[in-house]
Design an enzyme around this catalytic site. Structure first.
Site, PDB file in Angstrom:
ATOM      1  N   LYS A 188      11.606  34.959   3.124  1.00  0.00           N
ATOM      2  CA  LYS A 188      10.755  34.178   2.659  1.00  0.00           C
ATOM      3  C   LYS A 188      11.506  32.548   2.775  1.00  0.00           C
ATOM      4  CE  LYS A 188      10.762  32.913  -1.669  1.00  0.00           C
ATOM      5  NZ  LYS A 188      10.798  31.510  -1.578  1.00  0.00           N
ATOM      6  N   GLN A 213       9.107  38.667  -7.517  1.00  0.00           N
ATOM      7  CA  GLN A 213       9.491  39.838  -6.818  1.00  0.00           C
ATOM      8  C   GLN A 213       9.220  41.282  -7.472  1.00  0.00           C
ATOM      9  OE1 GLN A 213       9.616  39.576  -3.515  1.00  0.00           O
ATOM     10  NE2 GLN A 213       9.753  41.663  -3.157  1.00  0.00           N
ATOM     11  N   ASP A 246       0.984  35.016  -4.400  1.00  0.00           N
ATOM     12  CA  ASP A 246       1.003  36.298  -4.039  1.00  0.00           C
ATOM     13  C   ASP A 246      -0.361  36.916  -4.193  1.00  0.00           C
ATOM     14  OD1 ASP A 246       3.148  37.936  -3.182  1.00  0.00           O
ATOM     15  OD2 ASP A 246       4.182  37.775  -5.214  1.00  0.00           O
TER      16      ASP A 246
END
Ligand code: GUN
Length: 293
Positions: A53, A97, A120
């Site tokens: 990322k 995450q 997300d």
């Protein structure tokens, strides 16, 4: 058989994003999009994802920050981190995450994220809007899969789509997205999971088969219809004597045999993975555009 080349499409989209960053931000003396990632513990797959990322961010001219914490961080402290990131006007969007350590309730953390910074697309507000076909952040991997189908002009309307795996991150959202009244969408979707009966038979009826089970080589050629489209979301490190690193990546699909039978297939690596990263970048760009208004 044709490859659905996620790396190629992701590179094209990154070029488009970089051009927008220059035109809409840098040329107008506006700070470029800034994305943050919260990484708890040292799970190798999570560390790989966050590193990929960061690389993607730098390629398109975004600013990227990583907030690292030990696996024993308390839930209360992690909630404080979320509150800080929600309030920080320099950060346009952030991700936490997953997976988180067992003592932390994932849903409590996700529900604390400001839905407008939830790049997300995991917050219940964004999931709810997704179901209702309202503007929202789409979860990155399903968004990447949809984009790949779109860019290769693969029709989904009226098709039988079978999704293997009902995770919150991939299987559940992609099945909802493809059954919505939208394009891509308008498909007849079957979602298979651990209690489904005769998965092989169901899979063999799919025009489009999306595999997100996390079981290496699960899908064999007999489970795939002639000329089906196969999307492989699995990523597994397997030992290999042919690479310098001593391992190579494989998916949930037996690529060698299945690729001889289908019309399109995503490779692993270079299929869904790069599309996930670029979809997160697209969501970040969208989040950052709030400051242009
Ligand atoms: N873990 C596996 N995939 C993802 C993802 O797309 N986002 C986050 N936050 N965690 C993940």
């Amino acid at each position: 058989m044709k490859l659905l080349d996620g790396k190629l499409v992701a590179d094209q989209i990154k070029t488009e994003i970089a051009a927008e960053v220059k035109l809409q931000f840098l040329d107008r003396d506006i700070e470029p999009p800034h994305i943050a990632a919260v990484l708890v513990g040292e799970d190798p797959a999570s560390m790989t994802y966050v590193a990929a990322k960061e690389k993607g961010c730098h390629e398109v001219g975004f600013v990227s920050s990583v907030y690292r914490y030990p696996a024993n961080i308390s839930q209360a402290k992690l909630l404080e981190v979320i509150d800080f990131l929600n309030a920080d006007s320099e950060i346009d969007g952030f991700i936490v995450q997953l997976p988180l350590p067992a003592h932390i309730e994932e849903h409590v953390i996700i529900e604390r994220i400001d839905p407008l910074k939830d790049i997300d697309g995991f917050h219940p507000v964004n999931i709810g809007k997704m179901v209702l076909n309202l503007p929202c952040f789409l979860p990155a991997t399903p968004f990447g899969i949809i984009t790949l189908l779109e860019r290769y002009n693969i029709e989904t309307a009226g098709k039988n789509v079978v999704v293997l795996g009902r995770s919150h991150i991939v299987g559940t959202p992609v099945s909802l997205m493809l059954s919505r009244k939208s394009n891509p969408g308008n498909a007849t979707v079957t979602l298979c999971h651990s209690l489904s009966k005769d998965i092989a038979l169901t899979a063999s009826r799919a025009d489009i088969l999306i595999v997100a089970l996390g079981k290496q080589g699960f899908v064999t050629a007999d489970m795939v219809k002639q000329d089906a489209v196969v999307i492989d979301v699995g990523v597994h490190r397997v030992p290999s004597t042919e690479t310098k690193s001593g391992f190579r990546l494989k998916g949930d699909v037996d690529f060698e045999k299945v690729s001889r039978k289908c019309s399109y297939i995503t490779p692993v690596p270079g299929g869904v993975g790069p599309m996930t990263i670029v979809s997160l970048l697209r969501n970040t760009l969208k989040a950052a555009k709030r400051k242009l208004i």
